[in-house]
Design a protein around this motif. Structure first.
Motif, PDB file in Angstrom:
ATOM      1  N   GLN A 172      -3.125  -1.835  -7.142  1.00 34.87           N
ATOM      2  CA  GLN A 172      -2.438  -1.139  -6.057  1.00 34.87           C
ATOM      3  C   GLN A 172      -2.259  -2.091  -4.875  1.00 34.87           C
ATOM      4  OE1 GLN A 172      -5.309   2.209  -5.964  1.00 34.87           O
ATOM      5  NE2 GLN A 172      -3.506   3.540  -6.044  1.00 34.87           N
ATOM      6  N   ARG A 173      -1.244  -1.815  -4.106  1.00 32.30           N
ATOM      7  CA  ARG A 173      -0.917  -2.644  -2.943  1.00 32.30           C
ATOM      8  C   ARG A 173      -1.342  -1.926  -1.668  1.00 32.30           C
ATOM      9  NH1 ARG A 173       5.295  -3.870  -0.997  1.00 32.30           N
ATOM     10  NH2 ARG A 173       4.784  -4.670   1.086  1.00 32.30           N
ATOM     11  N   ILE A 174      -2.078  -2.632  -0.812  1.00 32.72           N
ATOM     12  CA  ILE A 174      -2.474  -2.070   0.479  1.00 32.72           C
ATOM     13  C   ILE A 174      -1.288  -2.159   1.444  1.00 32.72           C
ATOM     14  CG2 ILE A 174      -3.994  -2.339   2.476  1.00 32.72           C
ATOM     15  CD1 ILE A 174      -6.161  -3.297   0.668  1.00 32.72           C
ATOM     16  N   ARG A 175      -0.991  -1.066   2.104  1.00 30.26           N
ATOM     17  CA  ARG A 175       0.128  -0.996   3.039  1.00 30.26           C
ATOM     18  C   ARG A 175      -0.373  -0.578   4.415  1.00 30.26           C
ATOM     19  NH1 ARG A 175       4.861  -0.390  -0.357  1.00 30.26           N
ATOM     20  NH2 ARG A 175       4.205  -0.057  -2.536  1.00 30.26           N
ATOM     21  N   GLY A 207       8.293   3.246   8.150  1.00 31.34           N
ATOM     22  CA  GLY A 207       8.455   2.698   9.493  1.00 31.34           C
ATOM     23  C   GLY A 207       7.392   3.111  10.488  1.00 31.34           C
ATOM     24  N   GLN A 208       6.496   3.997  10.131  1.00 26.36           N
ATOM     25  CA  GLN A 208       5.438   4.450  11.035  1.00 26.36           C
ATOM     26  C   GLN A 208       4.102   3.818  10.636  1.00 26.36           C
ATOM     27  OE1 GLN A 208       5.366   8.718  11.047  1.00 26.36           O
ATOM     28  NE2 GLN A 208       7.264   8.911  12.239  1.00 26.36           N
ATOM     29  N   PHE A 209       3.375   3.342  11.648  1.00 25.65           N
ATOM     30  CA  PHE A 209       2.091   2.702  11.387  1.00 25.65           C
ATOM     31  C   PHE A 209       1.061   3.775  11.020  1.00 25.65           C
ATOM     32  CE2 PHE A 209      -2.094   1.232  12.771  1.00 25.65           C
ATOM     33  CZ  PHE A 209      -2.186   0.052  12.038  1.00 25.65           C
ATOM     34  N   VAL A 210       0.434   3.591   9.875  1.00 29.73           N
ATOM     35  CA  VAL A 210      -0.565   4.537   9.394  1.00 29.73           C
ATOM     36  C   VAL A 210      -1.950   3.893   9.363  1.00 29.73           C
ATOM     37  CG1 VAL A 210      -1.253   6.004   7.445  1.00 29.73           C
ATOM     38  CG2 VAL A 210       1.161   5.752   8.021  1.00 29.73           C
TER      39      VAL A 210
END
Length: 392
Positions: A94-97, A102-105
């Motif tokens: 899995q890729r960490i995002r 467009g919103q910072f989470v």
């Protein structure tokens, strides 16, 4: 130079300039840097030279971090070593995002949807952008026994509630590859240190006595070394590992493999120590020590061995990755460590077949720390050798 012209004990040399005449030389004022070097100990000089070797310095820092990590691998691993996720077999990494639409989470991963590929008989996982799973830090997760003694469930990072976190994918049983790599580092890294300590004792003692005494003992030792070095390493490892009883516990298997690696690695060091002592035993200071009644063990340990310590340091740092590779090869062939013990070699057994690698290439990830550790030890050995060499 008269006694009255000498500086008082403890007086800094840079403040002392003699006005008395000298026959061939005179004391000149020393700069602060020169005085600092003049008064430095041997360890300080080695440290200053070692710091100039940037690659060796960063390799040492990397290895210190790795060996510190194995002390708390239960805390660092997201999952327990034996935790199975049967609904996530062979799931890719899995890729960490950080941003969702467009919103910072903050750090998060997307949930996965699994479908069956009937044509290729495999599971296909796709990200579900509507399922955002934030990561949790310093959280409660899978239960474990810290070093097999203390119950705990605190982890550095955990998946979201009712979520999953597989940063390096999963294996055929749904076990997290990253967690198993972290746990496997404890075995793969320590087996090299224990093995090299055992081989160094044999190499220095046997090689030192052969080089210092000579005669019949030296002749016998050289023939034994030649016989051992003439046997191919991997078949000999396989033969010795195969004779270990299947009924042995994992801890006995671990020390058995360590003993085998140590017994087969001492020959090169013993030959190097012998050749050095053959040259150094003729020096005047060795004769002086003998006339003063020093024992053989003291002459070898206090006077001869420190004379080529740089060579011993380089040999040690190069031998450790060789032992790690030896354990990895034996475990990969199924003749080394056995489950439930986990090492990097055991993890690589999951990637034996070409078809498995073609469909699930992330099963080769345990190979990456093996390569990095071997390179780090080699770079560190180069830096330590140069720093300990008094002629550089």
């Amino acid at each position: 130079m008269t006694e009255s012209s000498l500086p008082p004990p403890g007086a800094p040399l840079k403040h002392y300039v003699s006005s008395a005449p000298f026959d061939a030389m005179s004391i000149e004022a020393m700069t602060a840097q020169q005085e600092r070097v003049y008064q430095a100990s041997q360890l300080q000089l080695m440290w200053w030279k070692f710091k100039r070797h940037k690659l060796a310095l960063w390799s040492g820092i990397f290895l210190i971090c790795l060996y510190s990590m194995i002390l708390v691998c239960e805390f660092l691993a997201p999952y327990n070593l034996h935790t199975r996720n049967v609904d996530h077999i062979y799931e890719p990494p899995q890729r960490i995002r950080l941003f969702d639409h467009g919103q910072f989470v903050g750090p998060f991963v997307y949930g996965r949807q699994m479908t069956l590929d009937i044509e290729n008989l495999r599971r296909v996982y796709r990200d579900n952008p509507s399922d955002v799973q934030p990561l949790r830090f310093f959280c409660r997760g899978d239960a474990y026994r810290f070093w097999g003694l203390i119950e705990g469930n605190l982890h550095l990072v955990c998946p979201a509630e009712n979520g999953n976190l597989f940063l390096l994918g999963t294996d055929r049983l749904g076990r997290d590859v990253l967690s198993r790599i972290i746990y496997g580092a404890r075995i793969s890294l320590t087996i090299g240190l224990i093995g090299i300590a055992f081989s160094f004792v044999l190499g220095i003692v046997i090689g030192g006595l052969a080089g210092y005494k000579g005669g019949v003992f030296d002749l016998i030792v050289q023939r034994i070394i030649e016989v051992l070095q003439s046997i191919p390493s991997i078949p000999l490892w396989m033969a010795l590992a195969a004779i270990m009883p299947v009924t042995w516990s994992p801890i006995f298997i671990y020390f058995g493999i360590t003993l085998i690696l140590g017994l087969l690695d001492w020959t090169g060091l013993a030959r190097a120590v012998r050749s050095k002592l053959l040259a150094l035993r003729e020096e005047d200071y060795v004769l002086a020590a003998q006339l003063m009644g020093a024992k053989t063990s003291r002459i070898i340990g206090k006077h001869l061995i420190p004379g080529f310590m740089s060579h011993l340091i380089a040999t040690a740092t190069i031998s450790v990755p060789g032992m790690i590779l030896g354990e990895t090869a034996l475990s990969f062939l199924g003749l080394g460590l056995r489950p439930p013990i986990t090492s990097w070699g055991i993890l690589l057994t999951e990637a034996r077949s070409v078809s498995t690698i073609a469909f699930y290439p992330w099963l080769l990830f345990p190979m990456i720390p093996v390569i990095l550790v071997i390179l780090a030890f080699n770079f560190l050995g180069d830096g330590l050798r140069d720093a300990a060499d008094p002629y550089r």
